[in-house]
Scaffold this motif. Sequence first.
Motif, mmCIF file in Angstrom:
data_model
loop_
_atom_site.group_PDB
_atom_site.id
_atom_site.type_symbol
_atom_site.label_atom_id
_atom_site.label_comp_id
_atom_site.label_asym_id
_atom_site.label_seq_id
_atom_site.Cartn_x
_atom_site.Cartn_y
_atom_site.Cartn_z
ATOM 1 N N ASN A 213 23.285 15.442 -20.887
ATOM 2 C CA ASN A 213 24.105 15.825 -21.923
ATOM 3 C C ASN A 213 25.605 15.421 -22.287
ATOM 4 N N ALA A 214 25.948 14.214 -21.742
ATOM 5 C CA ALA A 214 27.145 13.752 -22.502
ATOM 6 C C ALA A 214 27.163 13.658 -24.076
ATOM 7 N N ARG A 215 28.261 13.815 -24.716
ATOM 8 C CA ARG A 215 27.950 13.920 -26.094
ATOM 9 C C ARG A 215 29.552 13.566 -26.825
ATOM 10 N N GLU A 216 29.272 13.323 -27.799
ATOM 11 C CA GLU A 216 30.852 13.144 -28.855
ATOM 12 C C GLU A 216 31.071 14.510 -29.594
ATOM 13 N N GLU A 217 32.226 14.683 -29.774
ATOM 14 C CA GLU A 217 32.659 15.921 -30.486
ATOM 15 C C GLU A 217 33.876 15.605 -31.530
ATOM 16 N N SER A 218 33.204 15.799 -32.787
ATOM 17 C CA SER A 218 34.155 15.169 -33.972
ATOM 18 C C SER A 218 34.894 16.340 -34.395
ATOM 19 N N GLU A 219 35.016 17.395 -34.119
ATOM 20 C CA GLU A 219 36.176 18.590 -34.161
ATOM 21 C C GLU A 219 37.293 18.341 -33.194
ATOM 22 N N ILE A 220 37.540 17.321 -32.529
ATOM 23 C CA ILE A 220 38.723 17.234 -31.522
ATOM 24 C C ILE A 220 39.105 15.875 -31.816
ATOM 25 N N THR A 221 40.362 15.623 -32.257
ATOM 26 C CA THR A 221 40.850 14.245 -32.179
ATOM 27 C C THR A 221 42.186 14.018 -31.651
ATOM 28 N N VAL A 222 42.394 12.928 -30.912
ATOM 29 C CA VAL A 222 43.592 12.486 -30.186
ATOM 30 C C VAL A 222 44.470 11.699 -31.011
ATOM 31 N N TYR A 223 45.446 11.951 -31.301
ATOM 32 C CA TYR A 223 46.806 11.453 -31.958
ATOM 33 C C TYR A 223 47.584 10.882 -30.976
ATOM 34 N N HIS A 224 47.943 9.567 -31.207
ATOM 35 C CA HIS A 224 48.421 8.830 -30.219
ATOM 36 C C HIS A 224 49.865 8.272 -30.812
ATOM 37 N N TYR A 225 51.088 8.501 -29.976
ATOM 38 C CA TYR A 225 52.228 8.074 -30.271
ATOM 39 C C TYR A 225 52.888 7.217 -29.089
ATOM 40 N N PRO A 226 52.108 5.782 -29.211
ATOM 41 C CA PRO A 226 52.468 5.021 -28.070
ATOM 42 C C PRO A 226 53.949 4.397 -28.212
ATOM 43 N N ILE A 227 54.454 4.427 -29.269
ATOM 44 C CA ILE A 227 55.964 3.602 -29.571
ATOM 45 C C ILE A 227 56.565 4.743 -30.558
ATOM 46 N N ARG A 228 57.716 5.101 -29.923
ATOM 47 C CA ARG A 228 58.422 6.247 -30.554
ATOM 48 C C ARG A 228 59.830 5.552 -31.115
ATOM 49 N N ASN A 229 60.419 4.673 -30.158
ATOM 50 C CA ASN A 229 61.512 4.147 -30.790
ATOM 51 C C ASN A 229 61.802 2.796 -29.956
ATOM 52 N N TYR A 230 62.563 1.782 -30.406
ATOM 53 C CA TYR A 230 62.689 0.613 -29.529
ATOM 54 C C TYR A 230 63.028 0.757 -27.987
ATOM 55 N N GLU A 231 64.075 1.635 -27.751
ATOM 56 C CA GLU A 231 64.396 1.921 -26.229
ATOM 57 C C GLU A 231 63.349 2.325 -25.488
ATOM 58 N N GLN A 232 62.521 3.384 -25.789
ATOM 59 C CA GLN A 232 61.341 3.662 -25.247
ATOM 60 C C GLN A 232 60.347 2.602 -24.928
ATOM 61 N N PHE A 233 60.334 1.841 -26.176
ATOM 62 C CA PHE A 233 59.145 0.663 -26.179
ATOM 63 C C PHE A 233 59.812 -0.248 -25.113
ATOM 64 N N GLU A 234 60.992 -0.591 -25.083
ATOM 65 C CA GLU A 234 61.281 -1.711 -23.939
ATOM 66 C C GLU A 234 61.374 -1.335 -22.734
ATOM 67 N N ALA A 235 61.771 0.005 -22.340
ATOM 68 C CA ALA A 235 61.709 0.616 -20.948
ATOM 69 C C ALA A 235 60.317 0.563 -20.576
ATOM 70 N N ASN A 236 59.398 0.886 -21.622
ATOM 71 C CA ASN A 236 57.878 0.876 -21.075
ATOM 72 C C ASN A 236 57.433 -0.554 -20.709
ATOM 73 N N ILE A 237 57.811 -1.568 -21.500
ATOM 74 C CA ILE A 237 57.356 -2.999 -21.207
ATOM 75 C C ILE A 237 57.964 -3.492 -19.943
ATOM 76 N N ILE A 238 59.302 -3.215 -19.651
ATOM 77 C CA ILE A 238 60.030 -3.535 -18.626
ATOM 78 C C ILE A 238 59.213 -2.926 -17.190
ATOM 79 N N ASN A 239 58.765 -1.902 -17.315
ATOM 80 C CA ASN A 239 57.715 -1.068 -16.351
ATOM 81 C C ASN A 239 56.498 -1.851 -16.046
ATOM 82 N N ARG A 240 55.633 -2.275 -17.382
ATOM 83 C CA ARG A 240 54.557 -2.961 -17.272
ATOM 84 C C ARG A 240 54.719 -4.441 -16.526
#
Length: 305
Positions: A213-240
């Motif tokens: 019974n695995a299934r897809e659900e079209s009535e839920i969508t995930v909205y992704h904010y991976p990059i919000r400003n440069y400072e957050q982006f740079e800090a994330n990449i230093i951690n990576r």
Amino acid sequence: MLLKPLQYWKHRLTRRGPVRLAMTLLVRNEIDIIEDNIRFHAAQGVDCFAVMDNGSTDGTRELLEALKSEFDLHVIDQPAQNYQQALWMTQLADYARTKLKADLVISNDADEFWLPAEGTTLKDHLRSDDSVVTVHRRNMVLTEECLQPDYHYTDAGYAVKNPILYNSQTQISDNAVSMLLVKISPKTIVNPHGLIKMKGGNHRAKHGWRWVNAREESEITVYHYPIRNYEQFEANIINRLRLLRDTNARMGDHYRRWVNCYKEGRLKEEFSKFILSTSDLDTTNKIGITEPYAKAGALIKRSIK
């Protein structure tokens, strides 16, 4: 392995009452977004949260502790620095099963917001006997407004509609690629009863009853904010960069690309490729790559006030 399907059936036959929905998160230095994430999802029907903090140093851990007085929120400290995401998220799902008595678990990231269809909650689209539910995920796009000092990530007004299917090598090495426009993997909601393991990125799950019974659900969508400003982006990449010193670390091609950009002093140049001008948007909207979408940000703002 046989015990997992039996565990699922025992739960299915004995459970009573409404669905109890848990959310698990693995975080490190998410001070700018973690409270918004928890407040938003509590308003969308999530009953409880299990958050694993992987050695935050920016106040995230202290903020989570404060939020425990307001939400059914459990914090698990994970000081190890070898980035075992799949293992840790599997452990969190098991924690949600045994400690939080969850029927279903959303395995989430701090920069992802799960929106149900208008006028509904997440639970309206879930069943207690679900095994694995897969939902679509969309990147939010940066525009020139993100360079203004008062910009907030919820001001993003465009989402990717039809992503560009760059191949893996292109994503790593082609300097012309804008990574916010690439195809991204879906996300899953799992029944922790019968779960065998979460897979990297929480995009898939191995479950003892998935084949039925695995299934897809079209009535839920995930909205992704991976990059919000440069400072957050740079800090994330230093951690990576730190995490990728472990040659066994499993991580998406986009992070490997961005770590290489950082090493070569090109990270600001890379960030500039994420930002679409008005004329860029005229083109990408016209050919269906992006579309106006302010609803996600408006709902988040409403939840966090």
